[in-house]
Design a protein around this motif. Sequence first.
Motif, mmCIF file in Angstrom:
data_model
loop_
_atom_site.group_PDB
_atom_site.id
_atom_site.type_symbol
_atom_site.label_atom_id
_atom_site.label_comp_id
_atom_site.label_asym_id
_atom_site.label_seq_id
_atom_site.Cartn_x
_atom_site.Cartn_y
_atom_site.Cartn_z
ATOM 1 N N PHE A 47 21.474 2.057 30.168
ATOM 2 C CA PHE A 47 22.731 2.592 30.691
ATOM 3 C C PHE A 47 22.857 4.044 30.248
ATOM 4 N N SER A 48 23.110 4.925 31.199
ATOM 5 C CA SER A 48 23.264 6.343 30.859
ATOM 6 C C SER A 48 24.387 6.962 31.670
ATOM 7 N N VAL A 49 24.896 8.076 31.152
ATOM 8 C CA VAL A 49 25.901 8.869 31.861
ATOM 9 C C VAL A 49 25.187 10.073 32.453
ATOM 10 N N ALA A 50 25.322 10.253 33.745
ATOM 11 C CA ALA A 50 24.546 11.257 34.465
ATOM 12 C C ALA A 50 24.868 12.675 34.014
ATOM 13 N N PRO A 51 23.880 13.567 34.094
ATOM 14 C CA PRO A 51 24.168 14.993 33.898
ATOM 15 C C PRO A 51 25.009 15.506 35.053
ATOM 16 N N MET A 52 26.115 16.205 34.738
ATOM 17 C CA MET A 52 27.014 16.701 35.781
ATOM 18 C C MET A 52 27.460 18.115 35.449
ATOM 19 N N MET A 53 27.175 19.024 36.365
ATOM 20 C CA MET A 53 27.521 20.430 36.146
ATOM 21 C C MET A 53 29.027 20.585 35.938
ATOM 22 N N ASP A 54 29.391 21.389 34.949
ATOM 23 C CA ASP A 54 30.780 21.690 34.587
ATOM 24 C C ASP A 54 31.501 20.511 33.951
ATOM 25 N N TRP A 55 30.841 19.392 33.807
ATOM 26 C CA TRP A 55 31.494 18.214 33.234
ATOM 27 C C TRP A 55 30.860 17.771 31.926
ATOM 28 N N THR A 56 29.558 17.499 31.890
ATOM 29 C CA THR A 56 28.984 16.864 30.696
ATOM 30 C C THR A 56 28.555 17.912 29.660
ATOM 31 N N ASP A 57 29.531 18.726 29.258
ATOM 32 C CA ASP A 57 29.260 19.696 28.190
ATOM 33 C C ASP A 57 29.376 18.995 26.831
ATOM 34 N N ARG A 58 29.247 19.748 25.752
ATOM 35 C CA ARG A 58 29.205 19.122 24.426
ATOM 36 C C ARG A 58 30.534 18.440 24.079
ATOM 37 N N HIS A 59 31.634 18.950 24.609
ATOM 38 C CA HIS A 59 32.926 18.316 24.313
ATOM 39 C C HIS A 59 33.052 16.982 25.043
ATOM 40 N N CYS A 60 32.614 16.955 26.278
ATOM 41 C CA CYS A 60 32.606 15.696 27.021
ATOM 42 C C CYS A 60 31.723 14.674 26.324
ATOM 43 N N ARG A 61 30.547 15.117 25.882
ATOM 44 C CA ARG A 61 29.623 14.178 25.239
ATOM 45 C C ARG A 61 30.178 13.684 23.902
ATOM 46 N N GLU A 93 24.705 19.027 30.806
ATOM 47 C CA GLU A 93 24.672 19.660 32.119
ATOM 48 C C GLU A 93 23.264 20.238 32.313
ATOM 49 N N MET A 94 22.904 20.519 33.553
ATOM 50 C CA MET A 94 21.631 21.202 33.766
ATOM 51 C C MET A 94 21.700 22.620 33.188
ATOM 52 N N VAL A 95 20.679 22.959 32.410
ATOM 53 C CA VAL A 95 20.538 24.310 31.861
ATOM 54 C C VAL A 95 19.220 24.866 32.393
ATOM 55 N N THR A 96 19.234 26.056 32.939
ATOM 56 C CA THR A 96 17.982 26.602 33.460
ATOM 57 C C THR A 96 17.066 27.014 32.314
ATOM 58 N N ALA A 97 15.780 26.924 32.565
ATOM 59 C CA ALA A 97 14.812 27.360 31.554
ATOM 60 C C ALA A 97 15.034 28.828 31.208
ATOM 61 N N LEU A 121 18.344 16.574 27.158
ATOM 62 C CA LEU A 121 18.566 17.918 27.699
ATOM 63 C C LEU A 121 17.996 17.967 29.108
ATOM 64 N N GLN A 122 18.849 18.295 30.081
ATOM 65 C CA GLN A 122 18.335 18.456 31.440
ATOM 66 C C GLN A 122 18.057 19.928 31.719
ATOM 67 N N LEU A 123 16.820 20.211 32.105
ATOM 68 C CA LEU A 123 16.393 21.573 32.416
ATOM 69 C C LEU A 123 16.236 21.755 33.920
ATOM 70 N N GLY A 124 16.475 22.972 34.378
ATOM 71 C CA GLY A 124 16.199 23.348 35.754
ATOM 72 C C GLY A 124 15.195 24.484 35.756
ATOM 73 N N GLY A 159 16.954 17.156 41.662
ATOM 74 C CA GLY A 159 17.923 16.490 42.509
ATOM 75 C C GLY A 159 19.112 17.320 42.931
ATOM 76 N N CYS A 160 19.378 18.446 42.240
ATOM 77 C CA CYS A 160 20.576 19.228 42.549
ATOM 78 C C CYS A 160 20.376 20.009 43.846
ATOM 79 N N PRO A 161 21.325 19.899 44.810
ATOM 80 C CA PRO A 161 21.129 20.518 46.115
ATOM 81 C C PRO A 161 21.869 21.834 46.336
ATOM 82 N N SER A 162 22.447 22.441 45.298
ATOM 83 C CA SER A 162 23.273 23.616 45.546
ATOM 84 C C SER A 162 22.446 24.816 46.003
#
Length: 332
Positions: A8-22, A37-41, A64-67, A94-97
Motif C-alpha cells: 500500500f502506498s500513497v502516490a507522488p502528487m505535484m504540489d501535494w506530497t511535500d514533506r509536510h504532507c508526508r 512530489e516529482m523532483v527533476t534531476a 524519492l520520485q525523479l523526473g 507517467g506525468c503528462p503536463s
Amino acid sequence: MHAQAHKFSVAPMMDWTDRHCRAFHRILTRHALLYTEMVTAAAVLHGDRARLLARAEDETPVALQLGGSDPAALAQAAVIGEDFGYDEINLNVGCPSDRVQEGRFGACLMAEPQLVADCVAAMQSRVRVPVTVKCRIGIDEQDSEADFNRFIETVAAAGCRTFAVHARKAWLDGLSPKQNREVPPLDYARVYRLKAARPDLTIIINGGIADLDEAQAHLAHVDGVMLGRAAYQTPFILAEVDRRFFGSDAPAVARAQAIEALIPHIERHLASGGRLNNVVRHILGLYHGQPHARAFRRHLSENAVKEGAGVNVLLEALKIAEPARPIIAAAE
C-alpha cells in the motif's frame, strides 16, 4: 525497506506530497510507502537540494520520485537521494503536463522504452536502494497492449523489478494534467494481465481507487495498490491501512491524536520561519464526513494563511471539530 512496503502506498502528487504532507500521513500510517512530489534531476543537481529533498528521520519507508531523461544526470541525482536517506528511487514516466514534456520526461518517455531502460540501468549502477518506475498503460496512439508490454519488457530487461502503473493512457496533446487523471478510461484488467504474464515483477496498480475496499479487491490480482487523490482528500482512511494491509495490531490513531502528534512538526517549521498554512493545508480533509468538517476546514482556510498564525489556530479548529474533547494547550 520492508519487503511488503509496496503493498500500500500513497502516490507522488505535484504540489501535494511535500514533506509536510508526508509528516502528516506518517502519523496516520507507520507502514505505507510514501512518495515525494516529482523532483527533476536538474533541480537536485543545481537547485536548493536541502529544501527539495528535506525529509523527517522517521519518514521511512519513503521514496524519492525523479523526473528526467539524461541517464548520467539521473544517476547522479539518485546517489544524492540515497545519501539523503530515501529508501527507493522512482522514475516518473507517467506525468503528462506540457512543462514535463518540454523537458523530455514524464509520460512522453513511454515512446522511448530503451531510453527509460538506459536511465534505470544508470541509476541502478550507482545506488543500493531499489530503482522503480511509475508509468501509464500507454500514450496517444501508442496505446495497444503490445506497446505496453514492449515497454515493460524493455525496462525490466534493464533490471527494473517494480512498476507502479496508472491504469489509464495519457493524451499528451489536447488534455490537461487534470483531465488526464479523469478522462481516459481506466483499464485495470490490462494491469492484471501484466502481473499474470510477469509474476517475477512487482506490479502496483494506481488510478481511480476510491477507498480501502477497492484497494483490497485489487490485491487479488496485483502486488500492491497506490492511492492518490483519495488518500489526500480523505486522509483519515490511512489510519486503517496498517491494520488492514500490514497486519499491525497497534491501535489506529484518532483524528485529534493525529493533530496533536503533528504539532511538534508545525512548531519546528514555524521556528525556522515557515508559515502555518504550509502544513495545515494538507489536513483540511481530516474530518471529511464528520459533523463539523466544513467549519473545521473554514477556520483553517481563513486563519492559517494570516501573518503570524500559530498552533493556536489549529487547536481552535480542533475544538470546532470535536467540541466535547479536552484540548491540549499551545506552547507559549
